[in-house]
Write a protein that holds these residues in place. Structure first.
Motif, PDB file in Angstrom:
ATOM      1  N   ALA A   5      -7.682  -4.705 -12.683  1.00  0.00           N
ATOM      2  CA  ALA A   5      -7.271  -6.244 -12.753  1.00  0.00           C
ATOM      3  C   ALA A   5      -5.946  -6.522 -12.130  1.00  0.00           C
ATOM      4  O   ALA A   5      -5.683  -7.609 -11.816  1.00  0.00           O
ATOM      5  N   THR A   6      -5.129  -5.569 -12.283  1.00  0.00           N
ATOM      6  CA  THR A   6      -3.760  -5.936 -11.633  1.00  0.00           C
ATOM      7  C   THR A   6      -3.810  -5.612 -10.000  1.00  0.00           C
ATOM      8  O   THR A   6      -2.988  -5.979  -9.281  1.00  0.00           O
ATOM      9  N   LEU A   7      -4.465  -4.539  -9.534  1.00  0.00           N
ATOM     10  CA  LEU A   7      -4.659  -3.927  -8.247  1.00  0.00           C
ATOM     11  C   LEU A   7      -5.553  -5.328  -7.445  1.00  0.00           C
ATOM     12  O   LEU A   7      -4.913  -5.313  -6.322  1.00  0.00           O
ATOM     13  N   VAL A   8      -6.434  -5.709  -7.837  1.00  0.00           N
ATOM     14  CA  VAL A   8      -6.956  -6.990  -6.986  1.00  0.00           C
ATOM     15  C   VAL A   8      -5.854  -8.134  -6.864  1.00  0.00           C
ATOM     16  O   VAL A   8      -6.364  -8.722  -5.773  1.00  0.00           O
ATOM     17  N   THR A   9      -5.081  -8.144  -7.679  1.00  0.00           N
ATOM     18  CA  THR A   9      -3.949  -9.258  -7.437  1.00  0.00           C
ATOM     19  C   THR A   9      -2.882  -8.800  -6.634  1.00  0.00           C
ATOM     20  O   THR A   9      -2.052  -9.709  -6.276  1.00  0.00           O
ATOM     21  N   THR A  10      -2.722  -7.382  -6.492  1.00  0.00           N
ATOM     22  CA  THR A  10      -1.448  -7.120  -5.710  1.00  0.00           C
ATOM     23  C   THR A  10      -1.666  -6.316  -4.469  1.00  0.00           C
ATOM     24  O   THR A  10      -0.985  -6.286  -3.683  1.00  0.00           O
ATOM     25  N   LEU A  11      -2.749  -5.754  -4.178  1.00  0.00           N
ATOM     26  CA  LEU A  11      -3.084  -4.787  -3.019  1.00  0.00           C
ATOM     27  C   LEU A  11      -3.136  -5.555  -1.768  1.00  0.00           C
ATOM     28  O   LEU A  11      -3.745  -6.877  -1.918  1.00  0.00           O
ATOM     29  N   GLY A  12      -2.711  -5.296  -0.709  1.00  0.00           N
ATOM     30  CA  GLY A  12      -3.003  -5.859   0.763  1.00  0.00           C
ATOM     31  C   GLY A  12      -2.123  -7.122   0.779  1.00  0.00           C
ATOM     32  O   GLY A  12      -2.241  -7.994   1.977  1.00  0.00           O
ATOM     33  N   ARG A  13      -1.077  -7.171  -0.018  1.00  0.00           N
ATOM     34  CA  ARG A  13       0.271  -8.206   0.284  1.00  0.00           C
ATOM     35  C   ARG A  13       1.199  -7.825   0.268  1.00  0.00           C
ATOM     36  O   ARG A  13       1.725  -6.911  -0.633  1.00  0.00           O
ATOM     37  N   ASP A  14       2.339  -8.406   1.004  1.00  0.00           N
ATOM     38  CA  ASP A  14       3.597  -7.809   0.843  1.00  0.00           C
ATOM     39  C   ASP A  14       4.517  -9.122   1.159  1.00  0.00           C
ATOM     40  O   ASP A  14       4.937  -9.249   2.364  1.00  0.00           O
ATOM     41  N   PRO A  15       4.876  -9.811   0.128  1.00  0.00           N
ATOM     42  CA  PRO A  15       5.733 -11.029   0.643  1.00  0.00           C
ATOM     43  C   PRO A  15       7.026 -10.856   1.089  1.00  0.00           C
ATOM     44  O   PRO A  15       7.616 -11.563   1.969  1.00  0.00           O
ATOM     45  N   GLU A  16       7.625  -9.756   0.723  1.00  0.00           N
ATOM     46  CA  GLU A  16       9.191  -9.318   1.274  1.00  0.00           C
ATOM     47  C   GLU A  16       8.776  -9.409   2.972  1.00  0.00           C
ATOM     48  O   GLU A  16       9.929  -9.426   3.572  1.00  0.00           O
ATOM     49  N   GLN A  17       7.957  -8.866   3.491  1.00  0.00           N
ATOM     50  CA  GLN A  17       7.767  -9.024   4.878  1.00  0.00           C
ATOM     51  C   GLN A  17       7.077 -10.038   5.606  1.00  0.00           C
ATOM     52  O   GLN A  17       6.915 -10.336   6.725  1.00  0.00           O
ATOM     53  N   ASN A  18       6.650 -11.197   4.638  1.00  0.00           N
ATOM     54  CA  ASN A  18       6.226 -12.459   5.214  1.00  0.00           C
ATOM     55  C   ASN A  18       6.997 -13.499   4.660  1.00  0.00           C
ATOM     56  O   ASN A  18       6.510 -14.616   3.987  1.00  0.00           O
ATOM     57  N   ASP A  19       8.366 -13.545   4.661  1.00  0.00           N
ATOM     58  CA  ASP A  19       9.311 -14.762   4.195  1.00  0.00           C
ATOM     59  C   ASP A  19       8.878 -14.951   2.794  1.00  0.00           C
ATOM     60  O   ASP A  19       9.323 -16.319   2.508  1.00  0.00           O
ATOM     61  N   GLY A  20       8.329 -14.048   1.853  1.00  0.00           N
ATOM     62  CA  GLY A  20       8.403 -14.703   0.633  1.00  0.00           C
ATOM     63  C   GLY A  20       6.975 -15.257   0.571  1.00  0.00           C
ATOM     64  O   GLY A  20       6.384 -15.593  -0.746  1.00  0.00           O
ATOM     65  N   ILE A  21       5.973 -15.477   1.552  1.00  0.00           N
ATOM     66  CA  ILE A  21       4.877 -16.050   1.360  1.00  0.00           C
ATOM     67  C   ILE A  21       3.904 -15.001   0.410  1.00  0.00           C
ATOM     68  O   ILE A  21       3.585 -13.760   0.847  1.00  0.00           O
ATOM     69  N   VAL A  22       3.187 -15.605  -0.605  1.00  0.00           N
ATOM     70  CA  VAL A  22       2.188 -14.677  -1.193  1.00  0.00           C
ATOM     71  C   VAL A  22       1.124 -14.258  -0.451  1.00  0.00           C
ATOM     72  O   VAL A  22       0.978 -13.001  -0.762  1.00  0.00           O
ATOM     73  N   ASN A  23       0.302 -14.840   0.141  1.00  0.00           N
ATOM     74  CA  ASN A  23      -0.412 -14.390   0.909  1.00  0.00           C
ATOM     75  C   ASN A  23      -0.241 -13.774   2.429  1.00  0.00           C
ATOM     76  O   ASN A  23       0.527 -14.399   2.978  1.00  0.00           O
ATOM     77  N   PRO A  24      -0.780 -12.726   2.769  1.00  0.00           N
ATOM     78  CA  PRO A  24      -0.626 -12.386   4.171  1.00  0.00           C
ATOM     79  C   PRO A  24      -1.117 -13.398   5.071  1.00  0.00           C
ATOM     80  O   PRO A  24      -1.994 -14.283   4.863  1.00  0.00           O
ATOM     81  N   PRO A  25      -0.395 -13.471   6.301  1.00  0.00           N
ATOM     82  CA  PRO A  25      -1.044 -14.419   7.175  1.00  0.00           C
ATOM     83  C   PRO A  25      -2.122 -13.742   7.885  1.00  0.00           C
ATOM     84  O   PRO A  25      -2.478 -12.720   7.872  1.00  0.00           O
ATOM     85  N   ILE A  26      -2.759 -14.889   8.506  1.00  0.00           N
ATOM     86  CA  ILE A  26      -3.915 -14.529   9.298  1.00  0.00           C
ATOM     87  C   ILE A  26      -3.385 -14.189  10.970  1.00  0.00           C
ATOM     88  O   ILE A  26      -2.760 -15.262  11.227  1.00  0.00           O
ATOM     89  N   GLN A  27      -3.400 -13.204  11.321  1.00  0.00           N
ATOM     90  CA  GLN A  27      -2.682 -12.618  12.651  1.00  0.00           C
ATOM     91  C   GLN A  27      -3.893 -12.198  13.315  1.00  0.00           C
ATOM     92  O   GLN A  27      -4.622 -11.379  13.488  1.00  0.00           O
TER      93      GLN A  27
END
Length: 387
Positions: free
Chosen positions: A4-26
């Protein structure tokens, strides 16, 4: 961390994306490199941005999330569940090889083994998924893959995956497992001896009936081989679709829990109906596969089967044609409920399927189960009236 914790945290890195919670579409096709050395050094691989077809950080974020949830050494996304099946077989098999397939697999899997793979010079046999010893009896020296699905498509038998994996590995064969029904949350295939898993991410991982995607995961030892095989086929997935799948994963735990709870409630209600001969749901204590399900699985999804008592095709059509909440469609795993007729007896060669009457496949969505049973009750009234 728990799922339950992993599904909310995996695959995102706000520190690398100006603090944005979700990763950008690149989005990308061409990737530019500053030097000749960097251009020549960038080889396609996990997390390496080399060319758009091989993936962008959006793609890699999804692959990392699913691989971690599954307990795999790596994951690769493709355009559909059927694409995942085909790509896996082509990556692992070649002319002269042999594949053993459980007799209750998804019908398009049979189409692949009996059609494409046969044309490619790969032989196939089918075995009873409830009799692991048949794998020992039918395996050959040229058998490279044993292909499983549990619960079985349409009929929902539970297979002893670990027992079959032990036999397959003793004879040098790999075990490929379709984990679409349980998702990485409710079955951990690598704890049971599986080497490769296939997901129709169109279903529960996508979860909203608006996404076509397949995902192949594997042990670390096989990941390079599978990724290269998929790249050889020119398969790629848009970053928009990968982003949608990542977004859906955030709610996978809560969605799947609701599908399970409502599905069991509807299944128990169906057990008491005079129109129903059998409910095919491994989470029910009366199901023949319940003990194995309870041993190996962490939960159940909302997909299961029903065998009706004898009824005419016209009566079944009268029931299904005017359902209010249950739609008719060839997919499942979205938020909406579905109900379709099925014909498992047409997709068997190693076992016989002899139902008491017509078969239905039901997907219990996220609607209130009391409303769903009311819709089914009205449908059964139409069935009786047309009989």
């Amino acid at each position: 961390m728990r799922d339950a914790t992993l599904v909310t945290t995996l695959g995102r890195d706000p520190e690398q994306n100006d603090g944005i919670v979700n990763p950008p579409i690149q989005r990308a096709s061409t990737i530019l490199f500053p030097t000749v050395d960097s251009l020549l050094a960038a080889r396609p691989g996990p997390g390496v941005v080399n060319y758009g077809r091989y993936g962008t950080p959006t793609t890699f974020a999804l692959e990392e999330a699913v691989a971690t949830l599954e307990g795999a050494g790596g994951a690769v996304v493709v355009g559909s569940g059927k694409g995942a099946i085909v790509a896996t077989m082509l990556a692992l098999l070649q002319a002269g090889d042999h594949v053993l397939v459980a007799d209750n697999v998804y019908h398009p899997t049979r189409q692949t083994t009996d059609g494409l793979m046969k044309r490619m010079g790969v032989a196939s046999d089918y075995f009873d998924p409830l009799v692991p010893e048949q794998v020992r009896q039918k395996i050959r020296k040229e058998t490279r893959v044993v292909y499983l699905e549990s619960p079985g498509s349409l009929t929902f038998e539970i297979t002893d995956v670990a027992a079959i994996a032990e036999i397959a590995h003793a004879h040098g064969a790999l075990v490929v497992f379709d984990n679409t029904w349980a998702t990485p949350l409710y079955f951990k295939p690598y704890e049971h001896g599986v080497d490769v898993t296939i997901h129709a991410a169109t279903k529960y991982i996508g979860g909203h009936s608006d996404l076509m995607m397949g995902i192949v995961t594997s042990t670390a030892a096989l990941h390079g081989r599978l990724r290269q095989g998929i790249q050889d086929l020119g398969m790629s997935v848009s970053p928009e679709d990968c982003w949608l799948a990542l977004r859906a994963i955030r709610t996978l735990d809560v969605r799947l829990r609701r599908h399970m709870e409502s599905g069991i409630e509807v299944a128990q209600w169906l057990q008491g109906r005079p129109e129903v001969a059998r409910v095919l749901h491994p989470a029910l204590p009366s199901d023949p596969g319940h003990a194995l399900w309870k041993r190996d699985f962490k939960g159940a999804s909302g997909l299961f089967g029903i065998v009706l008592n004898p009824a005419s095709p016209a009566a079944v059509a009268a029931m299904l044609d005017d359902m209010e909440l249950f739609g008719m469609g060839w997919s499942w795993g979205g938020y909406e409920s579905l109900l379709i007729p099925t014909f498992p007896q047409k997709s068997r060669s190693a076992t016989a399927w002899r139902p008491e009457g017509p078969c239905l496949r039901i997907h219990v969505g996220l609607e209130d189960p009391d409303d769903l049973t009311a819709d089914l009750d009205a449908g059964f009234a139409r069935l009786r009236a047309a009989s």
